[in-house]
Motif scaffolding. Structure first.
Motif, mmCIF file in Angstrom:
data_model
loop_
_atom_site.group_PDB
_atom_site.id
_atom_site.type_symbol
_atom_site.label_atom_id
_atom_site.label_comp_id
_atom_site.label_asym_id
_atom_site.label_seq_id
_atom_site.Cartn_x
_atom_site.Cartn_y
_atom_site.Cartn_z
ATOM 1 N N ALA A 52 -3.640 -4.623 1.978
ATOM 2 C CA ALA A 52 -4.460 -4.860 0.786
ATOM 3 C C ALA A 52 -5.486 -5.931 1.091
ATOM 4 C CB ALA A 52 -3.593 -5.293 -0.393
ATOM 5 N N GLU A 53 -6.636 -5.806 0.400
ATOM 6 C CA GLU A 53 -7.710 -6.797 0.560
ATOM 7 C C GLU A 53 -8.704 -6.565 -0.561
ATOM 8 O OE1 GLU A 53 -11.486 -8.315 1.374
ATOM 9 O OE2 GLU A 53 -11.175 -6.184 1.733
ATOM 10 N N GLY A 54 -9.136 -7.653 -1.176
ATOM 11 C CA GLY A 54 -10.180 -7.570 -2.190
ATOM 12 C C GLY A 54 -9.854 -6.672 -3.360
ATOM 13 N N GLY A 55 -8.600 -6.597 -3.777
ATOM 14 C CA GLY A 55 -8.224 -5.749 -4.901
ATOM 15 C C GLY A 55 -8.014 -4.292 -4.542
ATOM 16 N N ARG A 56 -8.165 -3.953 -3.283
ATOM 17 C CA ARG A 56 -7.971 -2.573 -2.827
ATOM 18 C C ARG A 56 -6.646 -2.460 -2.087
ATOM 19 N NH1 ARG A 56 -13.126 -3.775 -1.363
ATOM 20 N NH2 ARG A 56 -14.739 -2.714 -2.524
ATOM 21 N N LEU A 57 -5.964 -1.357 -2.280
ATOM 22 C CA LEU A 57 -4.757 -1.037 -1.540
ATOM 23 C C LEU A 57 -5.119 0.006 -0.495
ATOM 24 C CD1 LEU A 57 -1.659 -1.281 -1.213
ATOM 25 C CD2 LEU A 57 -1.483 0.669 -2.785
#
Length: 136
Positions: free
Chosen positions: A101-106
């Motif tokens: 996950a990163e920046g609100g993305r899975l």
């Protein structure tokens, strides 16, 4: 093959599969200095295996492979805050999930095996989702 991560609350989490009385269980254990407990996330008469666990951005995600009602392996994706369980099924078997996950993305990657084997990446951003085939 269990997997582990540290949750936002500081507890140590372990995701594992268990075969008991001819039934498969996907178990999530939480271990802290004060307590130790586990819960059943999923159970099935069909094989469940290859778990993946991620704690990121104050959220816990779990994924595993399980045989669906059509007899194919599908990816099961669990989000702890909503207790949501999502089944990701392809036209052929999909298994061995990995999570990031990163920046609100899975980011969910897994093997897809049809006529050829390929790697698939799904980027899940809220209600939006993109699917990429990485190799074939």
């Amino acid at each position: 093959m269990p997997c582990a991560a540290v949750a936002a609350d500081g507890s140590f989490r372990i995701l594992y599969t268990l075969l008991q009385d001819n039934r498969w269980y996907v178990m999530l254990a939480a271990v802290s200095k004060e307590t130790c407990g586990s819960q059943v996330l999923y159970s099935s008469d069909a094989l469940c295996h290859q778990p993946a666990l991620l704690c990121a951005e104050h959220e816990l995600y779990a994924a595993w492979s399980a045989i669906d009602e059509t007899g194919k392996f599908a990816i099961h994706l669990y989000k702890e805050s909503s207790k949501a369980l999502r089944v990701i099924s392809e036209d052929s078997h999909c298994f061995r999930p990995a999570l990031a996950a990163e920046g609100g993305r899975l980011y969910l990657a897994y093997d897809h095996f049809g006529r050829q084997q390929s790697a698939v990446l799904r980027v899940i951003d809220g209600l939006e989702e993109q699917r990429f085939c990485l190799a074939s």
